[in-house]
Write a protein that holds these residues in place. Structure first.
Motif, PDB file in Angstrom:
ATOM      1  N   ARG A  43      63.683  23.151  45.042  1.00 47.06           N
ATOM      2  CA  ARG A  43      62.469  24.524  43.772  1.00 47.06           C
ATOM      3  C   ARG A  43      60.625  23.782  44.594  1.00 47.06           C
ATOM      4  NH1 ARG A  43      64.842  27.825  40.172  1.00 47.06           N
ATOM      5  NH2 ARG A  43      62.356  28.544  40.144  1.00 47.06           N
ATOM      6  N   TYR A  44      60.647  25.181  44.929  1.00 45.22           N
ATOM      7  CA  TYR A  44      59.212  25.621  45.097  1.00 45.22           C
ATOM      8  C   TYR A  44      58.885  26.538  44.644  1.00 45.22           C
ATOM      9  CZ  TYR A  44      60.718  28.583  48.303  1.00 45.22           C
ATOM     10  OH  TYR A  44      60.888  29.970  49.435  1.00 45.22           O
ATOM     11  N   PRO A  58      50.765  27.527  51.239  1.00 42.64           N
ATOM     12  CA  PRO A  58      51.610  26.005  51.357  1.00 42.64           C
ATOM     13  C   PRO A  58      52.540  26.495  49.860  1.00 42.64           C
ATOM     14  CG  PRO A  58      48.830  26.389  51.100  1.00 42.64           C
ATOM     15  CD  PRO A  58      49.947  27.769  51.353  1.00 42.64           C
ATOM     16  N   LEU A  59      53.627  25.955  50.289  1.00 41.24           N
ATOM     17  CA  LEU A  59      54.654  25.472  49.452  1.00 41.24           C
ATOM     18  C   LEU A  59      54.528  24.466  48.867  1.00 41.24           C
ATOM     19  CD1 LEU A  59      57.330  26.932  51.854  1.00 41.24           C
ATOM     20  CD2 LEU A  59      55.709  27.957  50.712  1.00 41.24           C
ATOM     21  N   VAL A  60      54.680  24.726  47.328  1.00 39.07           N
ATOM     22  CA  VAL A  60      54.750  23.092  46.242  1.00 39.07           C
ATOM     23  C   VAL A  60      56.110  23.030  46.058  1.00 39.07           C
ATOM     24  CG1 VAL A  60      53.222  22.743  44.274  1.00 39.07           C
ATOM     25  CG2 VAL A  60      52.180  24.198  46.066  1.00 39.07           C
ATOM     26  N   ARG A  61      56.506  21.870  46.432  1.00 35.03           N
ATOM     27  CA  ARG A  61      57.600  20.973  46.280  1.00 35.03           C
ATOM     28  C   ARG A  61      57.267  20.342  44.855  1.00 35.03           C
ATOM     29  NH1 ARG A  61      61.792  23.231  48.792  1.00 35.03           N
ATOM     30  NH2 ARG A  61      60.497  24.350  50.574  1.00 35.03           N
ATOM     31  N   ALA A  62      56.179  19.718  44.023  1.00 38.53           N
ATOM     32  CA  ALA A  62      56.203  19.008  43.475  1.00 38.53           C
ATOM     33  C   ALA A  62      54.931  18.825  43.211  1.00 38.53           C
ATOM     34  CB  ALA A  62      57.210  17.408  43.432  1.00 38.53           C
ATOM     35  N   GLU A  63      54.695  18.817  41.497  1.00 44.54           N
ATOM     36  CA  GLU A  63      53.047  18.220  41.217  1.00 44.54           C
ATOM     37  C   GLU A  63      52.925  17.167  40.319  1.00 44.54           C
ATOM     38  OE1 GLU A  63      50.303  22.305  41.364  1.00 44.54           O
ATOM     39  OE2 GLU A  63      52.602  22.892  40.800  1.00 44.54           O
ATOM     40  N   TYR A  74      49.063  13.490  42.387  1.00 36.83           N
ATOM     41  CA  TYR A  74      49.938  13.293  43.469  1.00 36.83           C
ATOM     42  C   TYR A  74      50.192  13.874  43.327  1.00 36.83           C
ATOM     43  CZ  TYR A  74      54.013  11.395  42.282  1.00 36.83           C
ATOM     44  OH  TYR A  74      55.099  10.428  41.842  1.00 36.83           O
ATOM     45  N   GLY A  75      50.337  14.790  44.652  1.00 42.58           N
ATOM     46  CA  GLY A  75      51.686  16.439  45.066  1.00 42.58           C
ATOM     47  C   GLY A  75      52.634  16.393  46.669  1.00 42.58           C
ATOM     48  N   GLU A  76      53.457  17.245  46.659  1.00 47.18           N
ATOM     49  CA  GLU A  76      54.540  17.070  47.804  1.00 47.18           C
ATOM     50  C   GLU A  76      53.763  19.038  48.137  1.00 47.18           C
ATOM     51  OE1 GLU A  76      57.459  15.722  46.725  1.00 47.18           O
ATOM     52  OE2 GLU A  76      57.247  13.930  46.344  1.00 47.18           O
ATOM     53  N   THR A  77      53.231  19.034  48.869  1.00 51.94           N
ATOM     54  CA  THR A  77      53.543  20.117  49.812  1.00 51.94           C
ATOM     55  C   THR A  77      53.674  20.900  50.826  1.00 51.94           C
ATOM     56  OG1 THR A  77      52.209  20.690  47.731  1.00 51.94           O
ATOM     57  CG2 THR A  77      51.760  22.109  49.367  1.00 51.94           C
ATOM     58  N   ASP A  78      54.289  21.310  51.263  1.00 48.73           N
ATOM     59  CA  ASP A  78      55.083  21.837  52.947  1.00 48.73           C
ATOM     60  C   ASP A  78      53.966  23.488  53.160  1.00 48.73           C
ATOM     61  OD1 ASP A  78      57.027  20.285  52.628  1.00 48.73           O
ATOM     62  OD2 ASP A  78      58.378  22.143  52.389  1.00 48.73           O
ATOM     63  N   LEU A 112      57.480  29.075  60.467  1.00 51.42           N
ATOM     64  CA  LEU A 112      58.202  27.836  60.549  1.00 51.42           C
ATOM     65  C   LEU A 112      57.291  26.826  59.118  1.00 51.42           C
ATOM     66  CD1 LEU A 112      58.616  25.120  62.687  1.00 51.42           C
ATOM     67  CD2 LEU A 112      56.263  25.557  63.205  1.00 51.42           C
ATOM     68  N   VAL A 113      58.455  26.312  58.746  1.00 54.30           N
ATOM     69  CA  VAL A 113      57.879  25.025  57.787  1.00 54.30           C
ATOM     70  C   VAL A 113      57.720  24.185  58.437  1.00 54.30           C
ATOM     71  CG1 VAL A 113      58.481  24.111  55.489  1.00 54.30           C
ATOM     72  CG2 VAL A 113      59.592  26.421  56.445  1.00 54.30           C
ATOM     73  N   GLU A 114      56.852  23.356  57.940  1.00 53.39           N
ATOM     74  CA  GLU A 114      56.067  21.470  58.157  1.00 53.39           C
ATOM     75  C   GLU A 114      56.447  21.248  57.119  1.00 53.39           C
ATOM     76  OE1 GLU A 114      55.814  21.206  61.261  1.00 53.39           O
ATOM     77  OE2 GLU A 114      53.944  21.667  62.155  1.00 53.39           O
ATOM     78  N   PRO A 115      57.354  20.128  57.126  1.00 54.98           N
ATOM     79  CA  PRO A 115      57.911  20.262  55.827  1.00 54.98           C
ATOM     80  C   PRO A 115      56.335  18.588  55.538  1.00 54.98           C
ATOM     81  CG  PRO A 115      59.828  19.444  56.814  1.00 54.98           C
ATOM     82  CD  PRO A 115      58.622  19.887  57.894  1.00 54.98           C
TER      83      PRO A 115
END
Length: 258
Positions: free
Chosen positions: A46-47, A71-76, A80-84, A101-104
């Motif tokens: 999910r994002y 920005p595609l937020v994967r985890a918050e 810290y956070g993870e965002t493509d 194009l998605v840059e992971p």
């Protein structure tokens, strides 16, 4: 003649401003078109789309096209956070996206957070008449005793049905230091200018040259005033060549070449 030139320049600036305003006004609709509901799921999980930090810009080299970055937020989490980073090109005439194009994990953050995201549409003529565009990502550290700031540049080429990364994470500005949070300490800042040379290398891509200026400064409290007690600066150049399918960063800029 001067009056005509001034009028023409004024019209050009006004046109650019109108295009920029139109882009910002249409951005919410484009986000909805690309990601209905703004919260989705794909093969990676999910994002959600960070609509507030999404940007767009009409591409001056090809004004019928608009560049978008989402920005595609994967985890918050706490701290810290993870965002493509998703890049899209919208065709105004056809009213559809040409490429995506998605840059992971390009916008992941922790103690060093994303401060700014913007397009760089300088005419990067890297191969024949092909013009690339850039994305500049700026990050800032959260430590006050050890300040840190950096901006990195990515370059992309629009092919028929894809976006092709040509240069990734080139540092064009870095700054940092260590101080007592009052005055005394040491600081450094490096600013770079990317030059496209006339030399044509592998695949028809022109060689690049990064011209850096580095300034190192030491501060101290003298007679109650914060003063610069030592300052040094030097300039240096780093060649960047195209190899295989992209430009390779000089070894001096790669923290872990292995």
């Amino acid at each position: 003649m001067k009056t005509l030139f001034a009028a023409a320049l004024g019209c050009l600036l006004l046109s650019g401003a109108v295009l920029a305003d139109d882009c910002r006004q249409r951005l919410p609709a484009w986000i909805e078109m690309a990601h209905p509901g703004h919260a989705l799921e794909d093969q990676r999980g999910r994002y959600r789309v960070d609509a507030e930090r999404s940007i767009c810009k009409v591409w001056p080299a090809r004004p019928q096209l608009t560049l978008l970055a989402m920005p595609l937020v994967r985890a918050e989490h706490d701290g810290y956070g993870e965002t493509d980073l998703e890049l899209l090109v919208f065709d105004s005439a056809r009213q559809r996206f040409l490429v995506r194009l998605v840059e992971p994990n390009r916008l992941d953050w922790d103690a060093v957070f994303i401060e700014d995201l913007r397009f760089d549409t300088a005419p990067y003529r890297l191969r024949a008449d092909d013009i690339a565009f850039g994305v500049r990502i700026s990050r800032r550290g959260s430590s006050r005793p050890n300040p840190f700031y950096e901006t990195r540049l990515d370059l992309y080429q629009l092919d028929t049905d894809s976006l092709r990364p040509l240069l990734s994470e080139l540092p064009v500005r870095t700054a940092g230091g260590e101080w007592d949070t009052n005055c005394s300490g040491a600081f450094s800042e490096t600013k770079g200018v990317l030059i496209i040379t006339d030399r044509v290398g592998h695949g028809g891509y022109r060689d690049l040259l990064l011209k850096n200026t580095r300034v190192e400064r030491r501060m101290a409290l003298i007679d109650g005033e914060c003063q610069t007690v030592e300052e040094n600066s030097h300039r240096y150049q780093l060649p960047i060549e195209f190899a295989e399918d992209r430009y390779l960063l000089p070894i001096e800029l790669v923290s872990d070449p292995l």
